[in-house]
Motif scaffolding. Structure first.
Motif, PDB file in Angstrom:
ATOM      1  N   THR A  44       5.518  10.227 -17.052  1.00  0.00           N
ATOM      2  CA  THR A  44       5.888   8.882 -16.630  1.00  0.00           C
ATOM      3  C   THR A  44       6.057   8.899 -15.119  1.00  0.00           C
ATOM      4  OG1 THR A  44       7.038   8.478 -18.713  1.00  0.00           O
ATOM      5  CG2 THR A  44       7.575   7.018 -16.873  1.00  0.00           C
ATOM      6  N   PHE A  45       5.352   8.011 -14.453  1.00  0.00           N
ATOM      7  CA  PHE A  45       5.441   7.891 -12.998  1.00  0.00           C
ATOM      8  C   PHE A  45       6.223   6.629 -12.696  1.00  0.00           C
ATOM      9  CE2 PHE A  45       3.621   6.353  -8.927  1.00  0.00           C
ATOM     10  CZ  PHE A  45       4.066   7.392  -8.128  1.00  0.00           C
ATOM     11  N   ILE A  46       7.350   6.774 -12.027  1.00  0.00           N
ATOM     12  CA  ILE A  46       8.198   5.631 -11.703  1.00  0.00           C
ATOM     13  C   ILE A  46       7.646   4.981 -10.434  1.00  0.00           C
ATOM     14  CG2 ILE A  46      10.561   4.838 -11.328  1.00  0.00           C
ATOM     15  CD1 ILE A  46      10.011   6.326 -14.025  1.00  0.00           C
ATOM     16  N   GLY A  47       6.662   4.158 -10.636  1.00  0.00           N
ATOM     17  CA  GLY A  47       5.971   3.487  -9.540  1.00  0.00           C
ATOM     18  C   GLY A  47       4.757   2.777 -10.092  1.00  0.00           C
ATOM     19  N   LEU A  48       4.005   2.185  -9.214  1.00  0.00           N
ATOM     20  CA  LEU A  48       2.813   1.439  -9.607  1.00  0.00           C
ATOM     21  C   LEU A  48       1.611   2.366  -9.750  1.00  0.00           C
ATOM     22  CD1 LEU A  48       3.207  -1.569  -7.145  1.00  0.00           C
ATOM     23  CD2 LEU A  48       3.991  -1.402  -9.522  1.00  0.00           C
ATOM     24  N   ALA A  49       0.641   1.920 -10.513  1.00  0.00           N
ATOM     25  CA  ALA A  49      -0.593   2.692 -10.689  1.00  0.00           C
ATOM     26  C   ALA A  49      -1.261   2.961  -9.344  1.00  0.00           C
ATOM     27  CB  ALA A  49      -1.550   1.958 -11.629  1.00  0.00           C
ATOM     28  N   SER A  50      -1.211   2.004  -8.437  1.00  0.00           N
ATOM     29  CA  SER A  50      -1.821   2.196  -7.116  1.00  0.00           C
ATOM     30  C   SER A  50      -1.087   3.281  -6.319  1.00  0.00           C
ATOM     31  CB  SER A  50      -1.851   0.885  -6.327  1.00  0.00           C
ATOM     32  OG  SER A  50      -0.540   0.361  -6.182  1.00  0.00           O
ATOM     33  N   ASP A  51       0.225   3.397  -6.512  1.00  0.00           N
ATOM     34  CA  ASP A  51       0.994   4.465  -5.862  1.00  0.00           C
ATOM     35  C   ASP A  51       0.578   5.822  -6.414  1.00  0.00           C
ATOM     36  OD1 ASP A  51       2.493   2.552  -4.439  1.00  0.00           O
ATOM     37  OD2 ASP A  51       4.003   2.457  -6.034  1.00  0.00           O
ATOM     38  N   TRP A  52       0.396   5.900  -7.752  1.00  0.00           N
ATOM     39  CA  TRP A  52      -0.034   7.153  -8.379  1.00  0.00           C
ATOM     40  C   TRP A  52      -1.405   7.560  -7.849  1.00  0.00           C
ATOM     41  CZ3 TRP A  52       1.483  11.314 -10.756  1.00  0.00           C
ATOM     42  CH2 TRP A  52       0.536  12.114 -11.385  1.00  0.00           C
ATOM     43  N   GLN A  53      -2.302   6.608  -7.751  1.00  0.00           N
ATOM     44  CA  GLN A  53      -3.655   6.903  -7.284  1.00  0.00           C
ATOM     45  C   GLN A  53      -3.670   7.359  -5.835  1.00  0.00           C
ATOM     46  OE1 GLN A  53      -5.368   3.151  -8.395  1.00  0.00           O
ATOM     47  NE2 GLN A  53      -6.031   3.919 -10.383  1.00  0.00           N
ATOM     48  N   ALA A  54      -2.681   6.934  -5.050  1.00  0.00           N
ATOM     49  CA  ALA A  54      -2.620   7.296  -3.637  1.00  0.00           C
ATOM     50  C   ALA A  54      -2.125   8.730  -3.415  1.00  0.00           C
ATOM     51  CB  ALA A  54      -1.720   6.322  -2.885  1.00  0.00           C
ATOM     52  N   ILE A  55      -1.526   9.340  -4.430  1.00  0.00           N
ATOM     53  CA  ILE A  55      -1.024  10.710  -4.293  1.00  0.00           C
ATOM     54  C   ILE A  55      -2.201  11.671  -4.246  1.00  0.00           C
ATOM     55  CG2 ILE A  55       0.291  12.553  -5.420  1.00  0.00           C
ATOM     56  CD1 ILE A  55       2.025  10.308  -6.668  1.00  0.00           C
ATOM     57  N   GLU A  56      -2.197  12.551  -3.260  1.00  0.00           N
ATOM     58  CA  GLU A  56      -3.236  13.585  -3.163  1.00  0.00           C
ATOM     59  C   GLU A  56      -3.027  14.584  -4.301  1.00  0.00           C
ATOM     60  OE1 GLU A  56      -4.459  17.305  -0.303  1.00  0.00           O
ATOM     61  OE2 GLU A  56      -3.221  15.704   0.539  1.00  0.00           O
ATOM     62  N   LYS A  57      -4.093  14.839  -5.044  1.00  0.00           N
ATOM     63  CA  LYS A  57      -4.006  15.770  -6.166  1.00  0.00           C
ATOM     64  C   LYS A  57      -4.988  16.908  -5.954  1.00  0.00           C
ATOM     65  CE  LYS A  57      -2.784  11.848  -8.968  1.00  0.00           C
ATOM     66  NZ  LYS A  57      -3.073  10.857  -7.940  1.00  0.00           N
ATOM     67  N   GLY A  58      -4.469  18.120  -5.957  1.00  0.00           N
ATOM     68  CA  GLY A  58      -5.295  19.298  -5.744  1.00  0.00           C
ATOM     69  C   GLY A  58      -6.214  19.573  -6.924  1.00  0.00           C
ATOM     70  N   GLU A  59      -7.263  20.291  -6.652  1.00  0.00           N
ATOM     71  CA  GLU A  59      -8.243  20.647  -7.679  1.00  0.00           C
ATOM     72  C   GLU A  59      -7.546  21.341  -8.850  1.00  0.00           C
ATOM     73  OE1 GLU A  59     -12.165  23.458  -8.105  1.00  0.00           O
ATOM     74  OE2 GLU A  59     -11.690  22.602  -6.156  1.00  0.00           O
ATOM     75  N   GLY A  60      -7.897  20.940 -10.059  1.00  0.00           N
ATOM     76  CA  GLY A  60      -7.354  21.563 -11.256  1.00  0.00           C
ATOM     77  C   GLY A  60      -5.897  21.262 -11.529  1.00  0.00           C
ATOM     78  N   TRP A  61      -5.334  20.252 -10.888  1.00  0.00           N
ATOM     79  CA  TRP A  61      -3.896  19.987 -11.001  1.00  0.00           C
ATOM     80  C   TRP A  61      -3.442  19.843 -12.451  1.00  0.00           C
ATOM     81  CZ3 TRP A  61      -1.329  15.732 -12.968  1.00  0.00           C
ATOM     82  CH2 TRP A  61      -2.116  14.611 -13.260  1.00  0.00           C
ATOM     83  N   SER A  62      -4.315  19.338 -13.346  1.00  0.00           N
ATOM     84  CA  SER A  62      -3.912  19.186 -14.754  1.00  0.00           C
ATOM     85  C   SER A  62      -4.917  19.833 -15.713  1.00  0.00           C
ATOM     86  CB  SER A  62      -3.748  17.710 -15.100  1.00  0.00           C
ATOM     87  OG  SER A  62      -5.001  17.039 -15.029  1.00  0.00           O
ATOM     88  N   PHE A  63      -5.757  20.730 -15.204  1.00  0.00           N
ATOM     89  CA  PHE A  63      -6.806  21.352 -16.007  1.00  0.00           C
ATOM     90  C   PHE A  63      -6.215  22.104 -17.198  1.00  0.00           C
ATOM     91  CE2 PHE A  63      -9.804  24.787 -16.971  1.00  0.00           C
ATOM     92  CZ  PHE A  63     -10.948  24.047 -17.186  1.00  0.00           C
ATOM     93  N   ASP A  64      -6.788  21.876 -18.364  1.00  0.00           N
ATOM     94  CA  ASP A  64      -6.355  22.530 -19.604  1.00  0.00           C
ATOM     95  C   ASP A  64      -4.873  22.326 -19.919  1.00  0.00           C
ATOM     96  OD1 ASP A  64      -8.778  23.427 -20.516  1.00  0.00           O
ATOM     97  OD2 ASP A  64      -8.530  25.466 -19.797  1.00  0.00           O
ATOM     98  N   SER A  65      -4.298  21.243 -19.427  1.00  0.00           N
ATOM     99  CA  SER A  65      -2.914  20.918 -19.784  1.00  0.00           C
ATOM    100  C   SER A  65      -2.957  19.973 -20.983  1.00  0.00           C
ATOM    101  CB  SER A  65      -2.187  20.251 -18.616  1.00  0.00           C
ATOM    102  OG  SER A  65      -2.669  18.929 -18.427  1.00  0.00           O
ATOM    103  N   GLY A  66      -1.794  19.630 -21.497  1.00  0.00           N
ATOM    104  CA  GLY A  66      -1.725  18.681 -22.600  1.00  0.00           C
ATOM    105  C   GLY A  66      -1.682  17.238 -22.136  1.00  0.00           C
ATOM    106  N   ILE A  67      -1.708  17.008 -20.817  1.00  0.00           N
ATOM    107  CA  ILE A  67      -1.587  15.655 -20.277  1.00  0.00           C
ATOM    108  C   ILE A  67      -2.803  14.828 -20.687  1.00  0.00           C
ATOM    109  CG2 ILE A  67      -1.410  14.224 -18.216  1.00  0.00           C
ATOM    110  CD1 ILE A  67      -0.178  16.665 -16.800  1.00  0.00           C
ATOM    111  N   VAL A  68      -2.540  13.745 -21.408  1.00  0.00           N
ATOM    112  CA  VAL A  68      -3.618  12.848 -21.790  1.00  0.00           C
ATOM    113  C   VAL A  68      -3.470  11.488 -21.128  1.00  0.00           C
ATOM    114  CG1 VAL A  68      -4.120  13.970 -23.984  1.00  0.00           C
ATOM    115  CG2 VAL A  68      -2.399  12.172 -23.899  1.00  0.00           C
ATOM    116  N   MET A  69      -2.275  11.194 -20.636  1.00  0.00           N
ATOM    117  CA  MET A  69      -2.056   9.884 -20.049  1.00  0.00           C
ATOM    118  C   MET A  69      -0.892   9.935 -19.068  1.00  0.00           C
ATOM    119  SD  MET A  69      -1.176   6.364 -22.105  1.00  0.00           S
ATOM    120  CE  MET A  69      -2.487   6.741 -23.253  1.00  0.00           C
ATOM    121  N   ILE A  70      -1.047   9.190 -17.991  1.00  0.00           N
ATOM    122  CA  ILE A  70       0.032   8.977 -17.035  1.00  0.00           C
ATOM    123  C   ILE A  70       0.470   7.526 -17.224  1.00  0.00           C
ATOM    124  CG2 ILE A  70       0.729   9.017 -14.616  1.00  0.00           C
ATOM    125  CD1 ILE A  70      -0.409  11.716 -15.642  1.00  0.00           C
ATOM    126  N   THR A  71       1.740   7.312 -17.513  1.00  0.00           N
ATOM    127  CA  THR A  71       2.246   5.956 -17.693  1.00  0.00           C
ATOM    128  C   THR A  71       2.969   5.533 -16.422  1.00  0.00           C
ATOM    129  OG1 THR A  71       2.547   6.368 -20.048  1.00  0.00           O
ATOM    130  CG2 THR A  71       3.678   4.461 -19.123  1.00  0.00           C
TER     131      THR A  71
END
Length: 79
Positions: A44-71
């Motif tokens: 759960t991200f306490i913010g807007l979807a546009s704020d989440w998209q603005a976060i820099e995410k490194g390569e493989g940040w969620s690779f092979d994790s159980g994360i299927v959705m960011i709310t």
């Protein structure tokens, strides 16, 4: 507040099932931060979807994790 979730921070942790991330200061999620964290399924991200998209995410940040959705406050974004 947390500004960076570092490289390999929770790599293969397998302990947490849920994670809440505040939006106020986070600007980067590092390489492989949640890689292979297979039990982590709910983020759960306490913010807007546009704020989440603005976060820099490194390569493989969620690779092979159980994360299927960011709310976000206004939307759901599939990981």
């Amino acid at each position: 507040g947390v500004t960076i979730i570092g490289n390999n921070a929770f790599y293969s942790a397998k302990s947490a099932r849920r994670l809440r991330i505040g939006s106020t200061k986070l600007n980067k999620i590092g390489l492989n931060a949640f890689r292979e964290d297979i039990n982590l399924t709910e983020v759960t991200f306490i913010g807007l979807a546009s704020d989440w998209q603005a976060i820099e995410k490194g390569e493989g940040w969620s690779f092979d994790s159980g994360i299927v959705m960011i709310t976000c406050n206004d939307n759901q974004i599939y990981a």
